[in-house]
Design a protein around this motif. Structure first.
Motif, short mmCIF file in Angstrom:
data_model
loop_
_atom_site.label_atom_id
_atom_site.label_comp_id
_atom_site.label_asym_id
_atom_site.label_seq_id
_atom_site.Cartn_x
_atom_site.Cartn_y
_atom_site.Cartn_z
N CYS A 187 0.82 -1.21 0.00
CA CYS A 187 0.00 0.00 0.00
C CYS A 187 0.86 1.26 0.00
CB CYS A 187 -0.89 0.05 1.24
SG CYS A 187 -1.81 -1.45 1.56
N ARG A 188 0.41 2.24 -0.73
CA ARG A 188 1.03 3.56 -0.68
C ARG A 188 0.58 4.24 0.62
NH1 ARG A 188 -0.44 7.01 -5.69
NH2 ARG A 188 -0.16 5.07 -6.79
N MET A 189 1.41 5.12 1.15
CA MET A 189 1.03 5.89 2.35
C MET A 189 -0.22 6.70 2.03
SD MET A 189 3.58 6.06 4.84
CE MET A 189 3.70 7.78 5.31
N PRO A 190 -1.24 6.65 2.88
CA PRO A 190 -2.48 7.39 2.60
C PRO A 190 -2.21 8.88 2.30
CG PRO A 190 -2.81 5.94 4.45
CD PRO A 190 -1.35 5.85 4.12
N SER A 191 -1.19 9.46 2.90
CA SER A 191 -0.90 10.89 2.63
C SER A 191 -0.42 11.12 1.19
CB SER A 191 0.17 11.39 3.61
OG SER A 191 1.35 10.63 3.46
N ARG A 192 -0.02 10.05 0.51
CA ARG A 192 0.44 10.19 -0.87
C ARG A 192 -0.61 9.74 -1.88
NH1 ARG A 192 6.69 8.86 -1.38
NH2 ARG A 192 6.25 10.20 -3.15
N VAL A 193 -1.83 9.50 -1.40
CA VAL A 193 -2.93 9.08 -2.27
C VAL A 193 -3.78 10.30 -2.61
CG1 VAL A 193 -5.07 7.74 -2.29
CG2 VAL A 193 -3.00 6.73 -1.33
N THR A 194 -4.16 10.40 -3.89
CA THR A 194 -5.06 11.49 -4.29
C THR A 194 -6.28 10.90 -4.98
OG1 THR A 194 -4.28 11.84 -6.55
CG2 THR A 194 -3.02 12.91 -4.78
N VAL A 195 -7.25 11.73 -5.26
CA VAL A 195 -8.47 11.26 -5.92
C VAL A 195 -8.15 10.62 -7.26
CG1 VAL A 195 -8.99 13.50 -6.98
CG2 VAL A 195 -10.84 11.87 -6.59
N ASP A 196 -7.10 11.09 -7.92
CA ASP A 196 -6.78 10.55 -9.23
C ASP A 196 -6.35 9.08 -9.19
OD1 ASP A 196 -7.49 12.85 -10.53
OD2 ASP A 196 -5.48 13.73 -10.41
N ASP A 197 -5.95 8.60 -8.01
CA ASP A 197 -5.65 7.17 -7.88
C ASP A 197 -6.92 6.32 -7.99
OD1 ASP A 197 -2.82 7.33 -7.47
OD2 ASP A 197 -3.27 8.24 -5.53
N PHE A 198 -8.07 6.96 -7.79
CA PHE A 198 -9.34 6.23 -7.83
C PHE A 198 -10.11 6.50 -9.12
CE2 PHE A 198 -8.40 7.06 -3.32
CZ PHE A 198 -8.21 5.74 -2.91
N VAL A 199 -9.47 7.18 -10.05
CA VAL A 199 -10.12 7.53 -11.32
C VAL A 199 -9.24 7.02 -12.45
CG1 VAL A 199 -10.84 9.44 -12.82
CG2 VAL A 199 -11.18 9.61 -10.33
N PHE A 200 -9.85 6.35 -13.43
CA PHE A 200 -9.12 5.93 -14.63
C PHE A 200 -9.79 6.59 -15.82
CE2 PHE A 200 -8.27 3.34 -18.34
CZ PHE A 200 -6.92 3.10 -18.23
N THR A 201 -9.00 7.30 -16.59
CA THR A 201 -9.54 7.97 -17.77
C THR A 201 -8.97 7.28 -19.01
OG1 THR A 201 -9.61 10.05 -16.57
CG2 THR A 201 -9.68 10.20 -18.96
N GLY A 202 -9.79 6.99 -19.97
CA GLY A 202 -9.25 6.39 -21.20
C GLY A 202 -10.13 5.33 -21.83
N LEU A 203 -11.13 4.84 -21.09
CA LEU A 203 -11.96 3.79 -21.69
C LEU A 203 -12.98 4.37 -22.68
CD1 LEU A 203 -12.52 1.22 -18.80
CD2 LEU A 203 -10.65 1.41 -20.44
N GLY A 204 -13.01 5.69 -22.80
CA GLY A 204 -13.89 6.31 -23.80
C GLY A 204 -13.28 6.30 -25.19
N VAL A 205 -12.03 5.89 -25.27
CA VAL A 205 -11.32 5.92 -26.56
C VAL A 205 -11.18 4.50 -27.09
CG1 VAL A 205 -9.15 6.58 -27.68
CG2 VAL A 205 -10.04 7.94 -25.77
N ALA A 206 -11.51 4.30 -28.36
CA ALA A 206 -11.40 2.97 -28.97
C ALA A 206 -9.95 2.54 -29.03
CB ALA A 206 -12.01 2.99 -30.37
#
Ligand SMILES: *[C@@H]1O[C@H](CO)[C@@H](O)[C@H](O)[C@H]1NC(C)=O
Length: 208
Positions: free
Chosen positions: A37-56
């Protein structure tokens, strides 16, 4: 009185609660149990978001198909959560060849087009195959051989989710023909003839 008991129970359970998440520290080695696990202080919202499945995905390849994974390696937030997702693009004549995911079951949701999908049971080699349309969902139990084929004349798109952050992927033909396992042993252990084995080794980049 009941309320007080309830509140005590709530406080007690939250104080003994395990961590909420374990965003993967991808620099370390993965294991069947996941990443550390990464230290919680080094976790951001972007770790819980994946962008890219909208692209073929790019389907200009030997299988006329593409899988765009959001597994733990691409999406560290799913570490330890028992799930992951991917996008499936099948151009006309596209095929996801016979394969298995050793680590997880799969659920396919057809977003667009027609897909013939199936799997083979391990207990009696029973084939379960069906042509799916938009909005249909099919599940593929963990570890079983399965495939998807574009059954229409247009592109087909699917979303596949897995019951593991790192389900793994072993494509049977690649396992057989894209390495240096000798043709002699391959023929002996598969009962395929020499011409077929040599042809597929050539197509898939195998040697021996
Ligand atoms: C798709 O892949 C092919 C083969 O690798 C490549 O020639 C082509 O440039 C790629 N297309 C795009 C849009 O990236």
């Amino acid at each position: 009185m009941l309320l007080i008991v309830f509140l005590f129970a709530l406080i007690f359970s939250s104080s003994s609660h395990a961590a909420d998440f374990c965003v993967a520290k991808l620099k370390g080695a993965g294991s069947p149990a996941g990443y550390s696990c990464r230290m919680p202080s080094r976790v951001t919202v972007d770790d819980f978001v994946f962008t890219g499945l909208g692209v073929a995905g790019n389907t200009t390849n030997i299988i006329n198909a593409a899988v765009t994974p959001a597994f733990v390696q691409q999406f560290p937030g799913v570490n330890g959560l028992g799930l992951s997702i991917a996008r499936l693009d099948l151009a006309p004549a596209g095929v996801i060849p016979m394969h298995t995911h050793p680590g997880g079951s799969e659920l396919l949701y057809v977003v667009e087009g027609k897909i013939t999908a199936g799997f083979i049971s391990s207990s009696a080699n029973v084939v379960y195959v069906k042509t799916l349309g938009k909005g249909d969902v099919m599940v593929f139990p963990r570890g079983l051989l399965h495939f998807q084929v574009n059954a229409g004349e247009n592109n087909a798109v699917g979303v596949v989710s897995f019951s593991d952050p790192d389900p793994g992927l072993q494509i049977t033909d690649f396992a057989f023909f894209a390495n240096d396992l000798s043709s002699e042993l391959l023929e002996k252990t598969t009962f395929l003839d020499d011409a077929q084995v040599k042809k597929l080794k050539k197509v898939l980049g195998g040697t021996g």
